[in-house]
Design a protein around this motif. Sequence first.
Motif, PDB file in Angstrom:
ATOM      1  N   GLY A  50       0.485  11.753  -2.539  1.00  0.00           N
ATOM      2  CA  GLY A  50       1.855  11.831  -2.079  1.00  0.00           C
ATOM      3  C   GLY A  50       1.961  12.430  -0.693  1.00  0.00           C
ATOM      4  N   ALA A  51       3.115  12.238  -0.057  1.00  0.00           N
ATOM      5  CA  ALA A  51       3.300  12.691   1.323  1.00  0.00           C
ATOM      6  C   ALA A  51       3.211  14.204   1.463  1.00  0.00           C
ATOM      7  CB  ALA A  51       4.638  12.187   1.851  1.00  0.00           C
ATOM      8  N   GLU A  52       3.551  14.943   0.405  1.00  0.00           N
ATOM      9  CA  GLU A  52       3.562  16.399   0.466  1.00  0.00           C
ATOM     10  C   GLU A  52       2.198  17.016   0.151  1.00  0.00           C
ATOM     11  OE1 GLU A  52       6.255  18.036   1.522  1.00  0.00           O
ATOM     12  OE2 GLU A  52       7.126  16.035   1.795  1.00  0.00           O
ATOM     13  N   THR A  53       1.240  16.177  -0.199  1.00  0.00           N
ATOM     14  CA  THR A  53      -0.093  16.680  -0.549  1.00  0.00           C
ATOM     15  C   THR A  53      -0.746  17.343   0.657  1.00  0.00           C
ATOM     16  OG1 THR A  53      -0.341  14.861  -2.109  1.00  0.00           O
ATOM     17  CG2 THR A  53      -2.352  15.997  -1.451  1.00  0.00           C
ATOM     18  N   SER A  54      -1.486  18.428   0.414  1.00  0.00           N
ATOM     19  CA  SER A  54      -2.188  19.095   1.515  1.00  0.00           C
ATOM     20  C   SER A  54      -3.388  18.262   1.951  1.00  0.00           C
ATOM     21  CB  SER A  54      -2.662  20.479   1.069  1.00  0.00           C
ATOM     22  OG  SER A  54      -3.700  20.359   0.105  1.00  0.00           O
ATOM     23  N   VAL A  55      -3.810  18.480   3.172  1.00  0.00           N
ATOM     24  CA  VAL A  55      -4.985  17.775   3.687  1.00  0.00           C
ATOM     25  C   VAL A  55      -6.191  18.070   2.801  1.00  0.00           C
ATOM     26  CG1 VAL A  55      -6.574  17.535   5.627  1.00  0.00           C
ATOM     27  CG2 VAL A  55      -4.115  17.767   6.049  1.00  0.00           C
ATOM     28  N   ARG A  56      -6.296  19.334   2.336  1.00  0.00           N
ATOM     29  CA  ARG A  56      -7.426  19.707   1.479  1.00  0.00           C
ATOM     30  C   ARG A  56      -7.440  18.867   0.203  1.00  0.00           C
ATOM     31  NH1 ARG A  56      -7.843  22.627  -3.036  1.00  0.00           N
ATOM     32  NH2 ARG A  56      -9.815  23.705  -3.473  1.00  0.00           N
ATOM     33  N   ASP A  57      -6.300  18.726  -0.449  1.00  0.00           N
ATOM     34  CA  ASP A  57      -6.262  17.961  -1.699  1.00  0.00           C
ATOM     35  C   ASP A  57      -6.453  16.461  -1.451  1.00  0.00           C
ATOM     36  OD1 ASP A  57      -5.913  20.246  -3.175  1.00  0.00           O
ATOM     37  OD2 ASP A  57      -3.717  20.092  -3.239  1.00  0.00           O
ATOM     38  N   ALA A  58      -6.007  16.004  -0.294  1.00  0.00           N
ATOM     39  CA  ALA A  58      -6.224  14.597   0.061  1.00  0.00           C
ATOM     40  C   ALA A  58      -7.714  14.319   0.241  1.00  0.00           C
ATOM     41  CB  ALA A  58      -5.459  14.252   1.337  1.00  0.00           C
ATOM     42  N   LEU A  59      -8.413  15.310   0.822  1.00  0.00           N
ATOM     43  CA  LEU A  59      -9.864  15.165   0.988  1.00  0.00           C
ATOM     44  C   LEU A  59     -10.566  15.100  -0.364  1.00  0.00           C
ATOM     45  CD1 LEU A  59     -10.618  17.577   3.971  1.00  0.00           C
ATOM     46  CD2 LEU A  59     -10.551  15.084   3.990  1.00  0.00           C
ATOM     47  N   LEU A  60     -10.075  15.877  -1.313  1.00  0.00           N
ATOM     48  CA  LEU A  60     -10.654  15.833  -2.662  1.00  0.00           C
ATOM     49  C   LEU A  60     -10.457  14.450  -3.281  1.00  0.00           C
ATOM     50  CD1 LEU A  60      -9.555  19.331  -4.050  1.00  0.00           C
ATOM     51  CD2 LEU A  60     -11.844  18.629  -3.308  1.00  0.00           C
ATOM     52  N   GLU A  61      -9.300  13.847  -3.072  1.00  0.00           N
ATOM     53  CA  GLU A  61      -9.025  12.493  -3.580  1.00  0.00           C
ATOM     54  C   GLU A  61      -9.959  11.475  -2.921  1.00  0.00           C
ATOM     55  OE1 GLU A  61      -6.720   9.337  -5.577  1.00  0.00           O
ATOM     56  OE2 GLU A  61      -7.465  11.363  -5.970  1.00  0.00           O
ATOM     57  N   MET A  62     -10.162  11.601  -1.624  1.00  0.00           N
ATOM     58  CA  MET A  62     -11.064  10.702  -0.905  1.00  0.00           C
ATOM     59  C   MET A  62     -12.488  10.823  -1.446  1.00  0.00           C
ATOM     60  SD  MET A  62      -9.666  11.298   3.000  1.00  0.00           S
ATOM     61  CE  MET A  62     -11.040  10.439   3.767  1.00  0.00           C
ATOM     62  N   THR A  63     -12.892  12.056  -1.721  1.00  0.00           N
ATOM     63  CA  THR A  63     -14.245  12.300  -2.230  1.00  0.00           C
ATOM     64  C   THR A  63     -14.423  11.694  -3.614  1.00  0.00           C
ATOM     65  OG1 THR A  63     -14.385  14.360  -0.971  1.00  0.00           O
ATOM     66  CG2 THR A  63     -15.954  14.076  -2.773  1.00  0.00           C
TER      67      THR A  63
END
Length: 323
Positions: free
Chosen positions: A214-227
């Motif tokens: 989601g748009a409000e997700t932190s960059v850190r959590d987005a990186l976890l999703e990418m991983t």
Amino acid sequence: MTDFDFLRTGSRTIELELDAVQNLLKHLDQRFSHACELMLNCRGRVIVTGMGKSGHIGNKIAATLASTGTPSFFVHPGEASHGDLGMITPDDLVLALSNSGETAEVVTILPLIKRMQAPLISITARPDSTLSKAADVSLHIPVDREACPLGLAPTSSTTAQLVLGDALAIALLEARGFSAEDFAFSHPGGALGRRLLLKVDDIMHTGDAIPVVGAETSVRDALLEMTRKHLGMTAVIDSNSALLGIFTDGDLRRTLDQEVDLKQTRISDVMTTNCTTVQPGILAAEALQIMQSRKINALVVVNADKHPVGALNMHDMLKAGVI
């Protein structure tokens, strides 16, 4: 080692076979057109037959015809006399190859072919031979000399047969308007088939395998999703699940250069907006072209409502054989 001049012999062989092809070109006439018309109007299949080396060439001609829009298969003339003649019907056309035109196994089945009234086309070096005289159309390969110095091994004659067979196949291909996509349907396992038939739907990651935050997700959590999803990117969506943008490995490098707080910064603040997307149903080769032209390594596939329905990257293209 020996002092034998292999290069000279090889060169002479090629020159003699080139002469055979040049002579074939000079003797091409309306009989070729008549043969093509018969094959084009054939309601059944083109049955190719020949013995020995002519049989090997016939096998290749049948395969070329079949892969270019003319239904065809090879029947061994020896086996035809022992039951395989039942493969031939009156709706078929027979293409018979024999350098001498007197090959016993071929000549034996001629009366039966004529009796069922299947059209007969011959390819032979002797226009006065039994096979030539029996044919509805006799195509002549004017080979005066085999490349074999003994004059025994079929070399120039088989080259001329093969070239003439290719000429027939390509003439029919063009007359039928046979397309690259038609060719791909005959070659689904080949590289061309994969490029022309494979769609992004066949190789994209779907469902839970799509990296999305989601748009409000932190960059850190987005990186976890990418991983977790292993695609080197993540889609960013709004509250209605519509695509807002994309965050890739390249975006990550640019973000790190800015020394932002990965835990506090929202992914919507550093994502790429107006990102390149494709819709389901397009060819994988077309998607690859888009990726290459725009120098990107991943794509999000969206539906008409801009909802992500798939994702893929260059590795998926490579794995599927599109590259």
